[in-house]
Design an enzyme around this catalytic site. Structure first.
Site, PDB file in Angstrom:
ATOM      1  N   HIS A 193     -34.418   0.863 -50.663  1.00 57.96           N
ATOM      2  CA  HIS A 193     -35.206  -0.354 -50.459  1.00 57.96           C
ATOM      3  C   HIS A 193     -36.676  -0.073 -50.763  1.00 57.96           C
ATOM      4  O   HIS A 193     -37.102   1.075 -50.885  1.00 57.96           O
ATOM      5  CB  HIS A 193     -35.069  -0.851 -49.014  1.00 57.96           C
ATOM      6  CG  HIS A 193     -35.715   0.060 -48.005  1.00 57.96           C
ATOM      7  ND1 HIS A 193     -35.188   1.291 -47.692  1.00 57.96           N
ATOM      8  CD2 HIS A 193     -36.836  -0.078 -47.259  1.00 57.96           C
ATOM      9  CE1 HIS A 193     -35.960   1.885 -46.797  1.00 57.96           C
ATOM     10  NE2 HIS A 193     -36.971   1.077 -46.519  1.00 57.96           N
ATOM     11  N   ARG A 219     -46.223   5.795 -39.720  1.00 61.99           N
ATOM     12  CA  ARG A 219     -46.430   5.241 -41.058  1.00 61.99           C
ATOM     13  C   ARG A 219     -47.449   4.106 -41.021  1.00 61.99           C
ATOM     14  O   ARG A 219     -47.410   3.253 -40.129  1.00 61.99           O
ATOM     15  CB  ARG A 219     -45.109   4.700 -41.614  1.00 61.99           C
ATOM     16  CG  ARG A 219     -45.191   4.313 -43.096  1.00 61.99           C
ATOM     17  CD  ARG A 219     -43.885   3.726 -43.583  1.00 61.99           C
ATOM     18  NE  ARG A 219     -43.689   2.362 -43.105  1.00 61.99           N
ATOM     19  CZ  ARG A 219     -42.511   1.743 -43.038  1.00 61.99           C
ATOM     20  NH1 ARG A 219     -41.413   2.397 -43.357  1.00 61.99           N
ATOM     21  NH2 ARG A 219     -42.421   0.504 -42.624  1.00 61.99           N
TER      22      ARG A 219
END
Length: 285
Positions: A111, A273
């Protein structure tokens, strides 16, 4: 010839001042002798350009706090923010965590992050603090080469198409913060132009792409299945990054897909992240 033009990467800017070695000939680089927190604005700009050209940048031995990571990430552009649920958590950082209680991990299929946004992500920055003794690698696939390695006729067909991206893999939906009705779908070109390189990249992914708009449902499913198999089996345009503690990896979601290997249960993998917001995807013919 379309394929030859698309597969030929532009030369790396000599002004980047980064010493880096390729992970594979056309895709991915490991930077050497770099301290991210000491970068000048010009060097951050060069990092973003190099990320657009090489797709994935690996930087080892980067000691930083969550606050320092968030501050650096802000230099990459406007950031995606996340719901804050823990004391000390920062809205700019998404916690990546798996341990003996985890039944699955995010990103277990190919993805690109939240492509259902009107302005999907540009550069992501993932910093790992704790990694398993083995396993837990992240696989990356180069969508420049994925597009370029298709036949010229298929390239021409794809450049005429658009696709709907649905928020089924959206972090707000998966976390229960929002329902699908609250998160709109978006229509993007199936092939997009990267604004920093001018190169064309395939832009459909199994995590978010719901339907090719110009096709019937069955036609769309057949085409998407073919493209997903092309990406999954594209060994020649994939790399695998092995994590170490204090490793930072940047990847450009506009031209890269990723897949998190879930092969380290019950060991711990922990990091943070940050993701910069990109532009509305477009295709220049």
């Amino acid at each position: 010839h379309i394929t030859d033009q698309a597969i030929s990467a532009p030369p790396i800017d000599e002004k980047s001042r980064f010493s880096h070695s390729p992970i594979s000939p056309r895709f991915g680089s490991e930077l050497e002798g770099v301290t991210l927190l000491e970068m000048t604005d010009d060097e951050v700009g060069a990092l973003k350009q190099l990320g657009a050209e090489r797709g994935v940048l690996v930087v080892r031995n980067q000691i930083m706090t969550m606050d320092q990571q968030a501050a650096f990430a802000h230099r990459l552009g406007e950031l995606t923010t996340y719901p804050v649920k823990k004391a000390g958590a920062l809205p700019e950082l998404l916690e990546i965590h798996a341990d003996e209680k985890s039944r699955h991990v995010p990103g277990e299929k190919w993805h690109t992050d939240i492509s259902s946004e009107q302005k999907p992500p540009a550069l992501s920055m993932l910093r790992m603090e704790i990694v398993p003794g083995s396993g837990g690698d992240t696989l990356f696939a180069d969508m420049y080469q994925a597009f370029a390695s298709l036949s010229p006729e298929m390239q021409l067909i794809l450049m005429r198409l658009t696709a709907r991206h649905d928020p089924v893999g959206h972090y707000l939906y998966l976390s229960g913060e929002k329902t699908l009705k609250e998160l709109p779908s978006q229509i993007h070109p199936v092939v997009r132009t990267h604004p920093l390189t001018g190169r064309k990249a395939l832009y459909v992914n199994s995590g978010f792409t719901g339907k090719i708009m110009e096709f019937s449902r069955d036609e769309s499913r057949a085409m998407l299945d073919m493209l997903y198999q092309h990406i999954a089996h594209g060994i020649s345009f994939q790399i695998r990054v092995r994590w170490e503690p204090n490793t930072v990896v940047f990847w450009d979601n506009r031209c890269v897909q990723h897949h998190a290997a879930w092969d380290y249960f019950p060991q711990v993998r922990h990091g943070y992240r940050a993701t910069a917001i990109g532009e509305v995807p477009y295709l220049e013919h």
